[in-house]
Design an enzyme around this catalytic site. Structure first.
Site, PDB file in Angstrom:
ATOM      1  N   ARG A  17       0.935  -1.304  -0.093  1.00  0.00           N
ATOM      2  CA  ARG A  17       0.036   0.094  -0.117  1.00  0.00           C
ATOM      3  C   ARG A  17       0.867   1.315  -0.060  1.00  0.00           C
ATOM      4  O   ARG A  17       0.403   2.148   0.774  1.00  0.00           O
ATOM      5  CB  ARG A  17      -0.827   0.174   1.386  1.00  0.00           C
ATOM      6  CG  ARG A  17      -2.143  -0.859   0.981  1.00  0.00           C
ATOM      7  CD  ARG A  17      -3.092  -0.860   2.226  1.00  0.00           C
ATOM      8  NE  ARG A  17      -2.483  -1.274   3.526  1.00  0.00           N
ATOM      9  CZ  ARG A  17      -3.139  -1.023   4.757  1.00  0.00           C
ATOM     10  NH1 ARG A  17      -4.161  -0.429   4.868  1.00  0.00           N
ATOM     11  NH2 ARG A  17      -2.380  -1.367   5.798  1.00  0.00           N
ATOM     12  N   LEU A  19       1.095   3.420  -2.205  1.00  0.00           N
ATOM     13  CA  LEU A  19       0.455   4.754  -2.817  1.00  0.00           C
ATOM     14  C   LEU A  19      -0.263   5.395  -1.632  1.00  0.00           C
ATOM     15  O   LEU A  19      -0.353   6.492  -1.672  1.00  0.00           O
ATOM     16  CB  LEU A  19      -0.310   4.400  -3.946  1.00  0.00           C
ATOM     17  CG  LEU A  19      -1.297   5.483  -4.436  1.00  0.00           C
ATOM     18  CD1 LEU A  19      -0.232   6.422  -4.931  1.00  0.00           C
ATOM     19  CD2 LEU A  19      -2.253   4.905  -5.635  1.00  0.00           C
ATOM     20  N   LYS A  20      -1.001   4.448  -0.900  1.00  0.00           N
ATOM     21  CA  LYS A  20      -2.021   4.959   0.197  1.00  0.00           C
ATOM     22  C   LYS A  20      -1.028   5.998   1.123  1.00  0.00           C
ATOM     23  O   LYS A  20      -1.351   6.975   1.769  1.00  0.00           O
ATOM     24  CB  LYS A  20      -2.354   3.891   0.899  1.00  0.00           C
ATOM     25  CG  LYS A  20      -3.142   4.458   2.351  1.00  0.00           C
ATOM     26  CD  LYS A  20      -3.578   2.961   3.066  1.00  0.00           C
ATOM     27  CE  LYS A  20      -4.523   3.422   4.358  1.00  0.00           C
ATOM     28  NZ  LYS A  20      -5.620   4.195   4.220  1.00  0.00           N
ATOM     29  N   LYS A 113     -20.260   3.783  -7.875  1.00  0.00           N
ATOM     30  CA  LYS A 113     -19.358   2.626  -8.093  1.00  0.00           C
ATOM     31  C   LYS A 113     -19.145   2.343  -9.490  1.00  0.00           C
ATOM     32  O   LYS A 113     -19.863   2.763 -10.433  1.00  0.00           O
ATOM     33  CB  LYS A 113     -20.308   1.242  -7.778  1.00  0.00           C
ATOM     34  CG  LYS A 113     -20.551   1.388  -6.282  1.00  0.00           C
ATOM     35  CD  LYS A 113     -19.539   0.936  -5.291  1.00  0.00           C
ATOM     36  CE  LYS A 113     -19.704   1.074  -3.875  1.00  0.00           C
ATOM     37  NZ  LYS A 113     -19.628  -0.267  -3.303  1.00  0.00           N
ATOM     38  N   ARG A 517      -8.124   5.011   0.112  1.00  0.00           N
ATOM     39  CA  ARG A 517      -8.969   3.951   0.594  1.00  0.00           C
ATOM     40  C   ARG A 517      -8.765   2.662  -0.015  1.00  0.00           C
ATOM     41  O   ARG A 517      -9.078   2.546  -1.033  1.00  0.00           O
ATOM     42  CB  ARG A 517     -10.524   4.488   0.723  1.00  0.00           C
ATOM     43  CG  ARG A 517     -11.381   3.436   1.124  1.00  0.00           C
ATOM     44  CD  ARG A 517     -11.482   3.300   2.726  1.00  0.00           C
ATOM     45  NE  ARG A 517     -12.857   2.584   3.111  1.00  0.00           N
ATOM     46  CZ  ARG A 517     -12.621   1.721   4.260  1.00  0.00           C
ATOM     47  NH1 ARG A 517     -11.637   1.685   4.819  1.00  0.00           N
ATOM     48  NH2 ARG A 517     -13.810   1.125   4.260  1.00  0.00           N
ATOM     49  N   CYS A 645     -25.514   3.366   0.044  1.00  0.00           N
ATOM     50  CA  CYS A 645     -24.535   4.705  -0.418  1.00  0.00           C
ATOM     51  C   CYS A 645     -23.991   4.352  -1.874  1.00  0.00           C
ATOM     52  O   CYS A 645     -24.261   3.158  -2.571  1.00  0.00           O
ATOM     53  CB  CYS A 645     -23.375   4.784   0.250  1.00  0.00           C
ATOM     54  SG  CYS A 645     -22.206   3.624   0.692  1.00  0.00           S
ATOM     55  N   GLU A 667     -27.037   7.889   0.611  1.00  0.00           N
ATOM     56  CA  GLU A 667     -25.949   8.852   0.580  1.00  0.00           C
ATOM     57  C   GLU A 667     -26.472   9.789  -0.665  1.00  0.00           C
ATOM     58  O   GLU A 667     -26.941   9.303  -1.626  1.00  0.00           O
ATOM     59  CB  GLU A 667     -24.743   8.234  -0.135  1.00  0.00           C
ATOM     60  CG  GLU A 667     -23.456   9.186  -0.093  1.00  0.00           C
ATOM     61  CD  GLU A 667     -22.332   8.587  -0.512  1.00  0.00           C
ATOM     62  OE1 GLU A 667     -21.361   9.248  -0.442  1.00  0.00           O
ATOM     63  OE2 GLU A 667     -22.498   7.467  -0.720  1.00  0.00           O
ATOM     64  N   HIS A 696     -16.789  11.888   2.911  1.00  0.00           N
ATOM     65  CA  HIS A 696     -15.817  11.606   2.175  1.00  0.00           C
ATOM     66  C   HIS A 696     -14.784  12.595   1.975  1.00  0.00           C
ATOM     67  O   HIS A 696     -13.871  12.464   1.599  1.00  0.00           O
ATOM     68  CB  HIS A 696     -16.107  10.996   0.856  1.00  0.00           C
ATOM     69  CG  HIS A 696     -16.989   9.645   0.940  1.00  0.00           C
ATOM     70  ND1 HIS A 696     -18.326   9.720   0.701  1.00  0.00           N
ATOM     71  CD2 HIS A 696     -16.653   8.313   1.126  1.00  0.00           C
ATOM     72  CE1 HIS A 696     -18.819   8.523   1.122  1.00  0.00           C
ATOM     73  NE2 HIS A 696     -17.790   7.535   1.382  1.00  0.00           N
ATOM     74  N   CYS A 728     -22.684   9.120   5.311  1.00  0.00           N
ATOM     75  CA  CYS A 728     -22.120   7.483   5.603  1.00  0.00           C
ATOM     76  C   CYS A 728     -21.538   7.481   7.044  1.00  0.00           C
ATOM     77  O   CYS A 728     -21.380   8.420   7.694  1.00  0.00           O
ATOM     78  CB  CYS A 728     -21.031   7.348   4.117  1.00  0.00           C
ATOM     79  SG  CYS A 728     -21.094   5.512   4.028  1.00  0.00           S
TER      80      CYS A 728
END
Length: 760
Positions: A17, A19-20, A113, A517, A645, A667, A696, A728
């Site tokens: 991870r 990049l996170k 999504k 995320r 959501c 949402e 978010h 959320c």
């Protein structure tokens, strides 16, 4: 005879991870822009070299993104959302992230999504006067990086029809297709730049071909691609996520040099393409599953590929079914996983090796890969015969369910009266969706507990302290229905899977959900059951701290299914019903413990829909049944909530209503309450809590913004059925912004409550 291997995309986040870490350090101002850029460059290069070493002959370039590839596609054509006032040609890194995360003036772009996956993309915003201009430098720079490493590179672009379709029209109504000529002109310039830079191939993704498209959209493909193919590299048109066989004749006639087909999701579609397949086109067979984690049955795949190779020769390419964005990185790193189960798995790195093995088998015969075939066959038979897969008690319980067992005892109006008599809530009750910030202290306690450095008693004490803190803060804010905050939960699916039979967990099986995320989906490998209560003690403790109702918080059966890597030896419906019965045991235990508001989250219910209308009714029927099974047997006075959501509900509202949840929270803030029009037209019969601010984004909403959204909601939803809540859960936010936002939300709720009382 040679068969090229290539990838449609590769996991961006890195093996650990990376990049996170880069993104979050940059956002905290611990890294400057140059360090972020250098870190991203090193990550890309590491991935290209890994692919090259694994024998991938054409590596994707441009699939890497600092946040989202759909946002990047908009910026490649100079179309930053107009409301931000940014110049796409001179966009800074800071401005890029403001588009994704919002700023003090503008909320973030809407997020939804990516087809039926658990990845989220930023929704393009189109206006009637949106102008396009090619901005190829980012892509050209990455192409130069790859070629400097000796990597054969294939630039990847989201296609113009898909980019346009995935966006929303803003401002006055207009036909998005009116923008296509200008968009195609920008794409032509992009492709011309790639060709001039030496790119032999370019991949253009048109995933919307797996949807039910209107004729006007389908008819736009031929003229658009006639324009795109001029002065371009060889074009590989990629489709994935479903069956495009109805468009076979249209696609075979397009002036492209190759087509990619998803032969995992829709293996039968190959029969529509092989007859009269053009001699000037390659066919990329998406034969290795890009979305699941099970080891490929190499013998069976070779059987399927052999006739294709015989007909197509060198024009048969081998690839995963879709981008490996949806796959974890490397199963070899899972040193703590049960060896038998680990032998059944293939993550992104293993899928590269599977492609190489299939290529060798086709080119040199099965004897050349005898060892690999033996290993594959052994894993398949070991898994099939393993006693850990099947639990006869689960099968007996499902078979014994009587007809209609998933229905509540009384209709909603009667239940609502009994719930109000018990709960005594004010009009416009305020609540949150479930989670509160996962602070460094919470994460440290969980990590210490998992490492054995903190005893079970010490961990419980730490979590109870956090639960009490959450309860006291909610009481101070004046919320009406409280939550315990989920301090003990690492992830809304993983937490439950860790306590259910039939699930397994990885240490590093992360996949990107959006931006920084990442989620670590559990693996459902066998029959599902609940050995013991999972949440009851925490909920009981939280309720003991307050006279206000505390919600029990569960993740619903469809969401657990959708957000897991699911066994492929049993229909998904059956797996979902198993999960539902396990959750029902928990619901009834919560009720017995005095918890009279129970939320069963189903944020993923829409993403399970078949992409085409055919089959949706069947899916919605079993998804609804599973939700109702999870709450069956509760008293009328027990209030069942659900949360959804990132969804558009208009076409499935009857199915959402059929869930018969007493309260649904949704949402809506990023879409400016647009979803409510659907609920209003449908006259949704139960209570609704439309989200009044976007969690978010770190931006704290003003009271005026919340009031405006609630005013819109009150025009559609009767006040007696309207709840006030965020979009959320608040897990990813910090307490200062959470308290400020909730204080504004509660204040506006009380203000409107007083107005309603005066009007009465």
């Amino acid at each position: 005879m040679s068969h090229a291997t290539h990838l449609l995309g590769f996991p961006r986040i890195g093996a650990k991870r990376e990049l996170k870490t880069l993104l979050e350090r940059y956002w905290k101002q611990e890294l400057d822009e140059a360090a972020l850029s250098q870190g991203a460059k090193e990550l890309r290069q590491k991935h290209w070299l890994l692919q090259k070493g694994a024998g991938v002959e054409l590596s994707p370039v441009g699939d890497f993104s600092l946040y989202d590839h759909v946002l990047d596609a908009q910026l490649l054509v100079g179309a930053a959302p107009a409301r931000f006032g940014f110049d796409a040609a001179a966009l800074t890194t800071g401005q890029y992230f403001e588009l994704a995360r919002g700023n003090a003036v503008q909320p973030a772009m809407e997020m939804t999504k990516w087809f039926d996956t658990n990845y989220h993309y930023l929704v393009p915003e189109w206006h009637a006067d949106t102008a396009f201009s090619a901005q190829p430098e980012r892509l050209l720079s990455q192409l130069r990086e790859a070629r400097a490493l000796g990597v054969a590179a294939k630039p990847v672009l989201l296609g113009p029809l898909s980019l346009l379709w995935l966006g929303k029209a803003k401002g006055r109504p207009f036909d998005r297709l009116a923008l296509l000529p200008g968009l195609v002109a920008a794409y032509r310039e992009l492709l011309s730049s790639l060709r001039a830079a030496g790119a032999e191939w370019a991949q253009i993704d048109e995933p919307i071909l797996a949807l039910d498209l209107e004729p006007s959209w389908l008819d736009a493909f031929a003229p658009a691609y006639a324009q795109l193919s001029r002065h371009a590299p060889k074009l590989l048109l990629a489709t994935y996520f479903g069956d495009v066989s109805e468009h076979a004749a249209r696609l075979k006639s397009l002036p492209v040099a190759g087509l990619h087909l998803d032969l995992v999701r829709a293996p039968e579609q190959i029969s529509a393409f092989l007859p009269d397949y053009p001699a000037d086109k390659v066919l990329s067979a998406g034969i290795v599953d890009g979305r699941n984690i099970w080891r490929a049955d190499l013998s069976a795949l070779l059987d399927r590929l052999a006739p294709l190779a015989q007909q197509l020769g060198d024009r048969l390419w081998l690839a995963p079914s879709c981008s490996l964005l949806h796959s974890p990185f490397d199963a070899a790193a899972e040193t703590g996983l049960d060896p038998e189960l680990k032998n059944w798995l293939a993550f992104a790195v293993q899928k590269l090796n599977e492609l190489k093995t299939l290529k060798r088998g086709l080119e040199h015969g099965r004897s050349a890969i005898a060892g690999e075939l033996s290993g594959s066959d052994f894993a398949r038979e070991q898994r099939r015969a393993s006693p850990r897969i099947h639990d006869p008690a689960v099968a007996r319980r499902l078979a014994a369910l009587p007809e209609g067992t998933d229905r509540r005892a009384s209709p909603y109006p009667i239940r609502a009266e009994r719930q109000q008599a018990w709960l005594k809530l004010p009009p416009l009750p305020t609540t949150t969706i479930g989670s509160f910030p996962q602070t460094p202290a919470i994460r440290a306690s969980r990590a210490a507990f998992k490492k054995g450095e903190l005893s079970a008693a010490g961990y419980r004490q730490a979590m109870e302290k956090e639960i009490e803190l959450a309860i006291r803060r909610q009481e101070a804010l004046g919320l009406d229905v409280l939550v315990h905050g989920e301090a003990e939960r690492n992830d809304m699916v993983e937490y439950f899977g860790e306590q259910l039979a039939g699930f397994a967990f990885t240490a590093g099986g992360w996949v990107q959900s959006y931006g920084s995320r990442c989620v670590k989906p559990p693996i459902i490998f066998g029959d599902v059951a609940r050995p013991k209560p999972m949440t009851v003690d925490w909920a009981r403790y939280a309720q003991s701290l307050t006279a206000k109702p505390v919600k029990g918080m569960l993740t619903g059966p469809v969401t657990i299914l959708q957000w897991s890597f699911v066994r492929d030896d049993l229909p998904r419906r059956e797996v979902c019903r198993q999960i539902a019965l396990a959750l029902n045991d928990e619901v009834l235990d919560l009720e017995a413990a005095g918890i009279r508001v129970i939320q069963i989250d189903e944020p993923a219910i829409r993403e399970g829909l078949p992409l085409k209308r055919a089959g949706r009714d069947v899916y919605l029927a079993w998804a609804g049944e599973a939700f109702r099974l999870s709450s069956r047997g509760v008293d009328d006075a027990t209030q069942i909530h659900t949360h959804m959501c990132y969804s558009e509900f208009g076409d499935i509202l009857p199915a959402i209503a059929a869930l018969d949840a007493d309260v649904i929270t949704i949402e809506t803030s990023r879409s400016d309450m647009a979803l409510l029009a659907d609920f209003g037209r449908f006259r949704y019969p139960n209570a609704i809590g439309p989200g009044v601010y976007d969690i978010h984004s770190p931006r704290v909403p003003s009271a005026a913004e919340i009031r405006a959204l609630l005013d819109k909601a009150l025009r559609v939803i009767p006040a007696e059925r309207l709840w006030v809540n965020p979009d959320c859960g608040l897990k990813t936010r910090g307490w200062p912004e959470v308290e400020a936002a909730l204080a504004a939300m509660v204040a506006v709720g009380r203000e409107l409550r007083e107005k309603l009382a005066q009007a009465a």
